[in-house]
Write a protein that holds these residues in place. Structure first.
Motif, short mmCIF file in Angstrom:
data_model
loop_
_atom_site.label_atom_id
_atom_site.label_comp_id
_atom_site.label_asym_id
_atom_site.label_seq_id
_atom_site.Cartn_x
_atom_site.Cartn_y
_atom_site.Cartn_z
N LEU A 1 -5.07 -2.77 -32.85
CA LEU A 1 -5.88 -3.07 -33.98
C LEU A 1 -6.81 -4.42 -33.53
O LEU A 1 -7.92 -4.52 -33.57
CB LEU A 1 -5.28 -3.53 -35.29
CG LEU A 1 -4.64 -2.28 -36.07
CD1 LEU A 1 -3.83 -2.78 -37.08
CD2 LEU A 1 -5.69 -1.41 -36.34
N ASN A 2 -6.00 -5.26 -32.71
CA ASN A 2 -6.48 -6.37 -32.23
C ASN A 2 -7.67 -5.95 -31.31
O ASN A 2 -8.76 -6.47 -31.32
CB ASN A 2 -5.49 -7.26 -31.17
CG ASN A 2 -6.18 -8.74 -30.84
OD1 ASN A 2 -6.78 -9.25 -31.42
ND2 ASN A 2 -5.82 -8.89 -29.48
N LEU A 3 -7.48 -4.99 -30.50
CA LEU A 3 -8.68 -4.53 -29.40
C LEU A 3 -9.69 -4.06 -30.23
O LEU A 3 -10.89 -4.27 -29.77
CB LEU A 3 -8.01 -3.57 -28.50
CG LEU A 3 -9.06 -2.79 -27.58
CD1 LEU A 3 -9.86 -3.86 -26.79
CD2 LEU A 3 -8.52 -1.55 -26.96
N LEU A 4 -9.36 -3.28 -31.24
CA LEU A 4 -10.82 -2.82 -32.12
C LEU A 4 -11.53 -3.93 -32.83
O LEU A 4 -12.67 -3.75 -32.81
CB LEU A 4 -10.15 -1.93 -33.39
CG LEU A 4 -9.60 -0.51 -32.79
CD1 LEU A 4 -9.05 0.14 -33.89
CD2 LEU A 4 -10.88 0.23 -32.29
N ALA A 5 -10.80 -4.92 -33.19
CA ALA A 5 -11.53 -6.09 -33.60
C ALA A 5 -12.30 -6.92 -32.60
O ALA A 5 -13.40 -7.47 -32.84
CB ALA A 5 -10.59 -6.99 -34.56
N ILE A 6 -11.64 -6.99 -31.38
CA ILE A 6 -12.37 -7.69 -30.41
C ILE A 6 -13.76 -6.78 -29.88
O ILE A 6 -14.78 -7.33 -29.81
CB ILE A 6 -11.59 -7.70 -28.98
CG1 ILE A 6 -10.36 -9.00 -29.25
CG2 ILE A 6 -12.37 -8.10 -27.96
CD1 ILE A 6 -9.29 -8.75 -28.46
N ASP A 7 -13.48 -5.46 -29.98
CA ASP A 7 -14.54 -4.40 -29.47
C ASP A 7 -15.83 -4.72 -30.59
O ASP A 7 -16.91 -4.71 -30.45
CB ASP A 7 -14.17 -2.93 -29.66
CG ASP A 7 -15.30 -2.23 -29.66
OD1 ASP A 7 -15.92 -2.00 -28.52
OD2 ASP A 7 -15.58 -1.38 -30.53
N VAL B 1 -15.56 -1.81 -39.60
CA VAL B 1 -15.72 -3.26 -39.21
C VAL B 1 -15.58 -4.34 -40.32
O VAL B 1 -14.83 -5.12 -40.06
CB VAL B 1 -17.34 -3.33 -38.54
CG1 VAL B 1 -17.51 -4.74 -38.31
CG2 VAL B 1 -17.55 -2.41 -37.44
N SER B 2 -15.81 -3.98 -41.63
CA SER B 2 -15.26 -4.73 -42.85
C SER B 2 -13.95 -4.83 -43.06
O SER B 2 -13.49 -6.01 -43.24
CB SER B 2 -16.25 -4.17 -44.03
OG SER B 2 -17.34 -4.30 -43.91
N PHE B 3 -13.31 -3.85 -42.64
CA PHE B 3 -11.89 -4.08 -42.66
C PHE B 3 -11.49 -4.78 -41.67
O PHE B 3 -10.53 -5.69 -41.82
CB PHE B 3 -11.19 -2.53 -42.67
CG PHE B 3 -10.03 -2.54 -42.40
CD1 PHE B 3 -9.00 -3.11 -43.21
CD2 PHE B 3 -9.31 -2.21 -41.11
CE1 PHE B 3 -7.51 -3.14 -43.18
CE2 PHE B 3 -7.92 -2.27 -40.95
CZ PHE B 3 -6.90 -2.71 -41.70
N LEU B 4 -11.87 -4.74 -40.44
CA LEU B 4 -11.30 -5.40 -39.42
C LEU B 4 -11.66 -6.95 -39.59
O LEU B 4 -10.70 -7.77 -39.18
CB LEU B 4 -11.81 -4.79 -38.21
CG LEU B 4 -11.39 -3.55 -37.52
CD1 LEU B 4 -12.22 -2.76 -36.43
CD2 LEU B 4 -10.00 -3.31 -37.19
N GLU B 5 -12.77 -7.08 -40.01
CA GLU B 5 -12.91 -8.36 -40.48
C GLU B 5 -12.31 -9.26 -41.34
O GLU B 5 -11.96 -10.40 -41.49
CB GLU B 5 -14.40 -8.55 -40.93
CG GLU B 5 -15.25 -9.70 -40.87
CD GLU B 5 -16.84 -9.56 -41.30
OE1 GLU B 5 -17.07 -8.52 -41.54
OE2 GLU B 5 -17.52 -10.47 -41.19
#
Ligand code: MN
Length: 277
Positions: free
Chosen positions: A68-74, A149-153
């Motif tokens: 999940l961290n990688l998805l947020a960085i991406d 992206v809103s979720f990851l944020e």
């Protein structure tokens, strides 16, 4: 045909290759389930993703906190730490493919036949299997939607620290994601301690490992998890912990779930510098 669940690989491609050799893994017949954190800190993250993605439907993977961290960085929401060693993935021409793959992965895997659930951190003791499945699906739906992206944020944070059916919006999804990917210690009311990361005795009462609390709705279901390298490989109360610290020079562990008797196989890991040589 064998189905193996493999613990936190974290970019340790050499160890994964050696473990698969030991398991006599047959890509034509066998299935691999990964307990999450395929990448993160290890030196050959792209090779691990290329391999798992290349297996198609013969491999399944639950999402871990590193994934999940990688998805947020991406998504540009967080900066990669040098120690995460994600530069290769982020610079890769396959970056979009890697992200598409990760965002399609579930939070839990379930085998009815083997009465076994796999999630990165385990099963929150206040949830039945059916409840956990439904809640995991809530997060997965958002990850596969335009709200990703809103979720990851809104995913980061340690609150709310206790489940309530009345939780809504990002707070609800954040709790669900934390329970499936970051949980270790829980108190009797169901409060999560997301700060303590040591071994079994690193938290005093009223905190206990999640698998030490009775869960009357769980029945005889076996729960296989990773994430807790400071506890290491463990079997307790029908929970099986597989994170034996591969990326820290420990072992990479696997369990065959379609066998009646215990069948855990482990492969010693090398230090990160030796891994590349
Ligand atoms: Mn983890």
């Amino acid at each position: 045909m064998a189905t193996w669940v493999i613990g936190d690989v974290q970019g340790c491609w050499g160890a994964l290759k050696r473990l698969l050799g030991k398991l006599q893994f047959d890509p034509e017949a066998d299935r691999l389930w990964f307990a999450g954190d395929l990448i993160g800190r290890g030196v050959q993250a792209e090779a691990v993703l290329d391999f798992v993605m290349g297996l198609g439907d013969r491999a399944s993977c639950v999402l871990g906190n590193h994934d999940l961290n990688l998805l947020a960085i991406d998504a540009g929401l967080r900066r990669a730490k040098p120690s995460d060693r994600l530069d290769g993935i982020l610079a890769s021409s396959r970056r979009a493919d890697y992200m598409a793959f990760l965002s399609r992965q579930p939070l839990i895997l379930w085998s009815d036949k083997h009465d076994t659930l796999v999630s990165h951190a385990g099963l929150y003791p206040k949830w039945s299997i059916a409840k956990a499945s439904a809640l995991a699906e809530e997060v997965v739906c958002v990850l596969r939607s335009s709200r990703r992206v809103s979720f990851l944020e809104n995913m980061y944070g340690d609150t709310p620290d206790i489940w309530s059916e009345h939780l809504t919006g990002w707070a609800r999804l954040r709790f669900i994601a934390n329970a499936f990917t970051r949980m270790r210690f829980v108190d009797g009311a169901g409060r999560l301690d997301l700060a303590t990361k040591g071994g079994l005795d690193s938290a005093a009462r009223p905190w206990r490992p999640w698998f030490d609390w009775p869960n009357p709705d769980r029945g005889d279901t076996r729960v296989i998890f990773g994430h807790w390298s400071t506890v290491g490989r463990i079997k307790k109360n029908n929970a099986v912990g597989l994170d034996s610290g591969c990326v820290w020079g420990g072992e990479l562990s696997a369990i065959q779930i379609d066998r009646d008797h215990d069948n855990i196989v482990a492969e010693p890991c090398k230090s990160l510098t030796d891994e590349l040589s």
